[in-house]
Design an enzyme around this catalytic site. Structure first.
Site, PDB file in Angstrom:
ATOM      1  N   CYS A 117     -54.430  14.016 -39.308  1.00 44.80           N
ATOM      2  CA  CYS A 117     -53.625  14.615 -38.248  1.00 44.80           C
ATOM      3  C   CYS A 117     -52.277  13.895 -38.192  1.00 44.80           C
ATOM      4  O   CYS A 117     -52.191  12.692 -38.414  1.00 44.80           O
ATOM      5  CB  CYS A 117     -54.244  14.533 -36.857  1.00 44.80           C
ATOM      6  N   ARG A 176     -50.830  15.022 -43.781  1.00 45.51           N
ATOM      7  CA  ARG A 176     -51.875  14.303 -43.039  1.00 45.51           C
ATOM      8  C   ARG A 176     -52.993  15.216 -42.559  1.00 45.51           C
ATOM      9  O   ARG A 176     -54.039  14.754 -42.100  1.00 45.51           O
ATOM     10  CB  ARG A 176     -51.257  13.602 -41.829  1.00 45.51           C
ATOM     11  N   TRP A 210     -56.270  17.870 -38.908  1.00 45.65           N
ATOM     12  CA  TRP A 210     -57.362  17.801 -39.872  1.00 45.65           C
ATOM     13  C   TRP A 210     -58.609  17.718 -39.007  1.00 45.65           C
ATOM     14  O   TRP A 210     -58.867  16.702 -38.365  1.00 45.65           O
ATOM     15  CB  TRP A 210     -57.228  16.565 -40.759  1.00 45.65           C
ATOM     16  N   ASN A 217     -54.301  11.835 -32.635  1.00 49.88           N
ATOM     17  CA  ASN A 217     -54.795  11.546 -33.984  1.00 49.88           C
ATOM     18  C   ASN A 217     -55.832  10.428 -33.825  1.00 49.88           C
ATOM     19  O   ASN A 217     -55.530   9.389 -33.277  1.00 49.88           O
ATOM     20  CB  ASN A 217     -53.609  11.097 -34.845  1.00 49.88           C
ATOM     21  N   GLY A 218     -57.056  10.697 -34.295  1.00 49.19           N
ATOM     22  CA  GLY A 218     -58.110   9.691 -34.169  1.00 49.19           C
ATOM     23  C   GLY A 218     -59.405  10.337 -33.707  1.00 49.19           C
ATOM     24  O   GLY A 218     -59.559  11.562 -33.798  1.00 49.19           O
ATOM     25  N   GLU A 253     -61.299   7.356 -62.049  1.00 49.00           N
ATOM     26  CA  GLU A 253     -60.080   7.860 -61.419  1.00 49.00           C
ATOM     27  C   GLU A 253     -59.697   9.238 -61.983  1.00 49.00           C
ATOM     28  O   GLU A 253     -59.273  10.120 -61.246  1.00 49.00           O
ATOM     29  CB  GLU A 253     -58.935   6.840 -61.595  1.00 49.00           C
ATOM     30  N   LYS A 293     -59.242  12.535 -59.669  1.00 48.03           N
ATOM     31  CA  LYS A 293     -58.000  13.328 -59.633  1.00 48.03           C
ATOM     32  C   LYS A 293     -58.318  14.804 -59.861  1.00 48.03           C
ATOM     33  O   LYS A 293     -57.844  15.670 -59.145  1.00 48.03           O
ATOM     34  CB  LYS A 293     -57.006  12.881 -60.711  1.00 48.03           C
ATOM     35  N   GLU A 347     -60.389  16.468 -56.900  1.00 39.85           N
ATOM     36  CA  GLU A 347     -59.759  16.657 -55.598  1.00 39.85           C
ATOM     37  C   GLU A 347     -58.674  17.736 -55.594  1.00 39.85           C
ATOM     38  O   GLU A 347     -58.448  18.361 -54.562  1.00 39.85           O
ATOM     39  CB  GLU A 347     -59.271  15.345 -54.978  1.00 39.85           C
ATOM     40  N   HIS A 382     -78.904   7.502 -70.524  1.00 36.95           N
ATOM     41  CA  HIS A 382     -79.834   7.273 -69.422  1.00 36.95           C
ATOM     42  C   HIS A 382     -79.848   8.436 -68.444  1.00 36.95           C
ATOM     43  O   HIS A 382     -80.300   8.287 -67.313  1.00 36.95           O
ATOM     44  CB  HIS A 382     -79.481   5.954 -68.716  1.00 36.95           C
ATOM     45  N   LYS A 430     -54.158  12.960 -46.315  1.00 36.69           N
ATOM     46  CA  LYS A 430     -53.610  11.808 -47.028  1.00 36.69           C
ATOM     47  C   LYS A 430     -54.177  10.480 -46.524  1.00 36.69           C
ATOM     48  O   LYS A 430     -54.603   9.655 -47.314  1.00 36.69           O
ATOM     49  CB  LYS A 430     -52.082  11.823 -46.902  1.00 36.69           C
TER      50      LYS A 430
HETATM   51  O1  M6R Z   1     -54.349   4.996 -48.186  1.00 38.18           O
HETATM   52  P1  M6R Z   1     -55.499   4.492 -49.001  1.00 38.18           P
HETATM   53  O2  M6R Z   1     -55.104   3.983 -50.331  1.00 38.18           O
HETATM   54  O3  M6R Z   1     -56.338   3.483 -48.248  1.00 38.18           O
HETATM   55  O4  M6R Z   1     -56.414   5.756 -49.242  1.00 38.18           O
HETATM   56  C1  M6R Z   1     -57.640   5.638 -49.886  1.00 38.18           C
HETATM   57  C2  M6R Z   1     -58.162   6.992 -50.287  1.00 38.18           C
HETATM   58  O5  M6R Z   1     -58.327   7.794 -49.160  1.00 38.18           O
HETATM   59  C3  M6R Z   1     -57.234   7.704 -51.273  1.00 38.18           C
HETATM   60  O6  M6R Z   1     -57.012   6.940 -52.419  1.00 38.18           O
HETATM   61  C4  M6R Z   1     -57.829   9.060 -51.686  1.00 38.18           C
HETATM   62  O7  M6R Z   1     -58.992   8.870 -52.418  1.00 38.18           O
HETATM   63  C5  M6R Z   1     -56.795   9.857 -52.472  1.00 38.18           C
HETATM   64  N1  M6R Z   1     -56.793  11.219 -52.033  1.00 38.18           N
HETATM   65  C6  M6R Z   1     -57.056   9.855 -53.937  1.00 38.18           C
HETATM   66  O8  M6R Z   1     -56.157  10.614 -54.655  1.00 38.18           O
END
Ligand code: M6R
Length: 609
Positions: free
Chosen positions: A2, A27, A75, A101-102, A481, A485, A488, A504, A604
Site C-alpha cells: 500500500c 507498492r 494491496w 498502510n500496515g 533467483e 524472476k 513472479e 533425488h 514491492k
Molecule cells: O525490500 P526487500 O529486499 O527486503 O524485499 C525482499 C523481497 O520481498 C523481494 O526481494 C521480492 O522477492 C522481489 N519481488 C523479488 O524480485
C-alpha cells in the site's frame, strides 16, 4: 505494501494527488482512492483497479483545486479489492477520513467493541476501526483523540488523516510502516516512500516509529505517542528525479536491468579507495572481526538469494560458519546466537516486516547487526548498528534486479575485506580479485548487448508451462533467483534446484514439455553440470544453457545457449549470470503480455507479515 500520499498547502489541482499516488503504485495496485475537503465536507472517490481507472473516473474533476487531501493505492490484506474496501475510510459522522498502510492485528476485538457502541462499518478492512476509534475519542481535540486511538492499536501502521474538525491540518502517524514528510515553502507532503515526492521537494523528514506529524500549510510539528513535542529533523535527499523515471524504456524492470553496470561502478566509488576495500560507516572493531566465528544471514526473496551467495563467499574466503535462513523462518526459530556472532540482514527496501523483526530480535539478544540496504532512511538502516548502503538508487520494478547485483557485489567486497582482516587470503589474491571485479561492469554491458538474442530465445521458450533452473555450488543461488524472476513476472511455475539433487526426485518431471535452464559455466563443478545436462537430454527435456564463450561440451548437448565471458575467479560469475536470467524472465513475460512492473498479487515492499 500500500502506498499513501498526502498534501496540505496552497491550492493544487487534484491531479497532484493522483500523480503522487502513481509514483507509489509499485507498492500495491488492486484499488485506490482519494479524499479531500471542500466547503466543510469530505469528498471521497474510490476505485477498484488501477490509478489510471481512478483518473478516468475523475477526469472532469482533476483540474479542480484543493488545499488538502490524502490518497491511497492498495494491496489487499483484509477484505477483497473492491470499492468498499478501498481507502480512504470515513467515520460515521463523515468528519474524519484516513488512509493506512500496515495491519491492525487486534481489529476484530476493536470492531466488536465499536459495533456494540453502534458505530456503522462499511468495509471488511482492519483499517476502518481507526476512523471509528478516533471518532469515539474525539472531544474537541483531534490530537488528543489520536493519542488515545494509537494506544488501542496493535500491529503496524502508517496513517494519514484529514478531518473537517481541523481542516487546516494533515496528520501522519507512523508505527512500524514507513512514512516520510516532504517540506516546501508552499505546502507539505507526506508519503510512504521517496519516489512519490521526488519531483516536488528534496527536503524530507523521515518520521520515526511512534511519532505523529501535524502538517500545516507553513509548518510541521512532531509529537511522540505520549503527546510530547519532538525535534523535526530535516534532511536533504540526494536522489535525482530522473532516477525514478523510465527514461524511454518500456518498463522500469528493463531500465533497472540496464542500470546495473552503472550501479556496480557506483559501488566501487563508495567502497574502494586506492584499490583497497573500505566501509567508512562500519562500526565493527577490527578485533571483533578478527575473532568472528559465526555469521547469520537473513533476508527475504531476492535479497535472500544474494545472502545465499554471501554464504558461499564468506565461508570460502573468511573461514567462518555461515548460517542463512529466510527472515520469516529465522524469526520464529529457536536460534542460539552465540557470542562473537554477526547478523547480516539484507533488504532493498529496508522495510520488509520479517527482516525487520528478525533483526530486532537479534539485537535484543545483543548480537551485532550489519545491514546491507538500498534505502538510507529506511527502518532497517535506522535500527542497524552497521550499515553498508547499496547505491542502486530507487528500484521501482516489483521484480528486484539492480538491487540484487549491488547486494552481491557488496557481499563479495565485505568477504574480501573480512578475509584480509583475518589474514586468510594473500595480498595477491585480494588485489587480483579487485582488478577482476572492476572489469565486471563492462562485461555486463557486453552481456546486455546480447539482449536481442536473449529475447529470441525467450520467445521460443515462452511456450513451456513449467521450468526448472539448475545450478551447482556458487550458482545454485543463481538458479534460485532465475526461477524466482521468471515465476513472479510470467506466472509460469519455475523451480530453482541444486543440479546434484535432480536424481533425488525432480528428474521425474523431465519430458519433452519441460524447459530446463542449466547454469554450466567453467568452474570446479562444470563436468558434473555437463552430466546433469546429459541426463536431462536423455529424457527429452529442453535445455537452455548459460555457458562460457569457450564452452565445447555443454554447448553441443543444449538446445539453446547464452554465452558469457569466463572470469579468472568464477566465484564472481553470479554477477554476470544475473542479468542474463533477468533479461530472459523479462522477455518471456513480455512475450506472454504480462504486466511486468506490477505483477499480480505482488507488491514491492512487503511491510506486513
Ligand atoms: O525490500 P526487500 O529486499 O527486503 O524485499 C525482499 C523481497 O520481498 C523481494 O526481494 C521480492 O522477492 C522481489 N519481488 C523479488 O524480485
Amino acid at each position: 505494501m500500500c502506498g499513501i500520499f498526502g498534501y496540505i498547502g496552497e491550492e493544487r489541482p487534484l491531479q497532484l494527488w493522483l500523480d503522487g499516488l502513481s509514483r507509489l503504485e509499485y507498492r500495491g495496485y488492486d484499488s485506490c482512492g482519494v479524499a479531500t475537503i471542500k466547503n466543510d465536507f469530505i469528498f471521497i472517490k474510490k476505485q477498484q483497479g488501477k490509478i489510471l481507472d481512478l483518473r478516468t473516473n475523475l477526469k472532469n474533476l482533476s483540474l479542480e483545486k484543493f488545499n488538502i487531501g490524502i490518497a491511497h493505492t492498495r494491496w489487499a490484506t483484509h477484505g477483497k479489492p473492491n470499492n468498499l474496501n478501498a481507502h480512504p475510510h470515513i467515520d460515521c459522522g463523515k468528519k474524519i477520513a484516513i488512509v493506512h498502510n500496515g495491519i491492525i492485528e487486534n481489529y476484530l476485538l476493536l470492531k466488536e467493541m465499536l459495533l456494540a457502541e453502534r458505530h456503522k462499518f462499511l468495509s471488511q478492512t482492519d483499517t476502518e476501526v481507526i476512523t471509528h476509534l478516533i471518532e469515539k475519542f474525539y472531544q474537541g481535540n483531534l490530537l488528543g483523540a489520536i493519542l488515545k486511538c494509537v494506544k488501542e492499536l496493535k500491529g503496524s501502521f502508517a496513517i494519514a488523516i484529514i478531518s473537517t474538525y481541523q481542516p487546516k491540518q494533515l496528520i501522519g502517524i507512523r508505527k512500524g510502516s514507513p512514512l516520510i514528510l516532504g517540506l516546501t515553502d508552499k505546502g507539505q507532503f507526506l508519503a510512504s516512500d521517496i519516489p512519490a515526492i521526488l519531483p516536488l521537494t528534496k527536503k524530507v523528514v523521515y518520521l520515526e516509529d511512534e511519532q505523529i506529524a501535524i502538517l500545516e500549510k507553513d509548518k510541521v510539528n512532531i509529537f511522540d505517542f505520549e503527546g510530547r513535542p519532538n525535534r523535526v529533523n530535516i534532511e536533504r535527499i540526494n536522489i535525482k528525479e530522473e532516477q525514478a523515471l523510465k527514461k524511454g524504456f518500456p518498463h522500469f524492470m528493463l531500465k533497472e536491468i540496464f542500470e546495473q553496470p552503472e550501479v556496480l561502478d557506483k559501488t566501487f566509488l563508495l567502497y574502494l579507495k586506492k584499490e583497497k576495500i573500505h566501509f567508512p560507516q562500519l562500526n565493527l572493531k577490527e578485533s571483533f572481526l578478527k575473532n568472528l566465528k559465526n555469521i547469520f544471514i537473513t533476508a527475504c526473496g531476492t535479497a535472500y538469494h544474494a545472502g545465499y551467495l554471501g554464504k558461499y563467499f564468506l565461508e570460502k574466503y573468511c573461514g567462518v560458519n555461515v548460517y542463512i535462513d529466510v527472515a520469516s523462518e529465522f524469526r520464529y526459530r529457536n536460534f542460539n546466537l552465540p557470542n562473537r556472532s554477526l547478523l547480516i540482514s539484507i533488504s532493498q527496501s529496508g522495510e520488509t516486516a520479517d527482516t525487520l523483526f528478525a533483526t530486532r530480535d537479534a539485537k535484543s539478544k545483543k548480537i551485532k547487526v550489519l545491514s546491507i540496504c538500498n534505502m538510507l532512511g529506511s527502518s532497517l538502516a535506522k535500527i542497524s548498528d552497521n550499515l553498508i548502503l547499496t547505491p542502486a538508487g530507487p528500484e521501482i520494478g516489483v521484480a528486484s534486479t539492480k538491487a540484487y547485483t549491488a547486494q552481491i557485489l557488496v557481499l563479495i567486497l565485505f568477504s574480501l575485506y573480512l578475509a584480509k582482516i583475518k589474514n586468510i587470503i594473500s595480498e595477491k589474491f585480494y588485489q587480483d580479485a579487485i582488478v577482476e571485479l572492476k572489469a565486471i561492469p563492462n562485461l555486463i554491458r557486453e552481456i546486455l548487448g546480447q539482449s536481442k538474442k536473449i529475447k529470441s530465445i525467450a520467445d521460443k521458450f515462452s511456450k513451456f508451462g513449467c521450468f526448472l533452473f539448475l545450478g551447482r555450488g556458487i550458482n545454485y543461488p543463481s538458479a534460485l533467483e532465475g526461477a524466482l524472476k521468471l515465476k513472479e513476472i510470467s506466472y509460469i511455475p519455475a523451480e530453482g534446484y541444486p543440479a546434484g539433487e535432480m536424481k533425488h526426485g525432480p528428474i521425474a518431471l523431465i519430458d519433452e514439455y519441460r524447459a530446463v535452464v542449466c547454469i554450466a559455466v567453467y568452474d570446479n563443478l562444470y563436468e558434473k553440470m555437463v552430466s546433469n545436462i546429459q541426463e536431462i537430454k536423455a529424457r527429452n527435456g529442453k535445455v537452455l544453457a548459460i555457458l562460457n564463450y569457450q564452452d565445447i561440451q555443454a554447448s553441443k548437448l543444449s538446445d539453446e545457449a547464452i554465452y558469457i565471458p569466463r572470469l579468472k575467479n568464477q566465484d564472481f560469475s553470479p554477477l554476470l549470470i544475473a542479468p542474463v536470467l533477468q533479461l530472459f524472465a523479462y522477455y518471456v513475460a513480455k512475450n506472454l503480455g504480462k504486466e511486468i512492473d506490477q505483477p499480480r498479487n505482488l507488491a514491492k515492499s512487503v511491510t506486513v507479515e
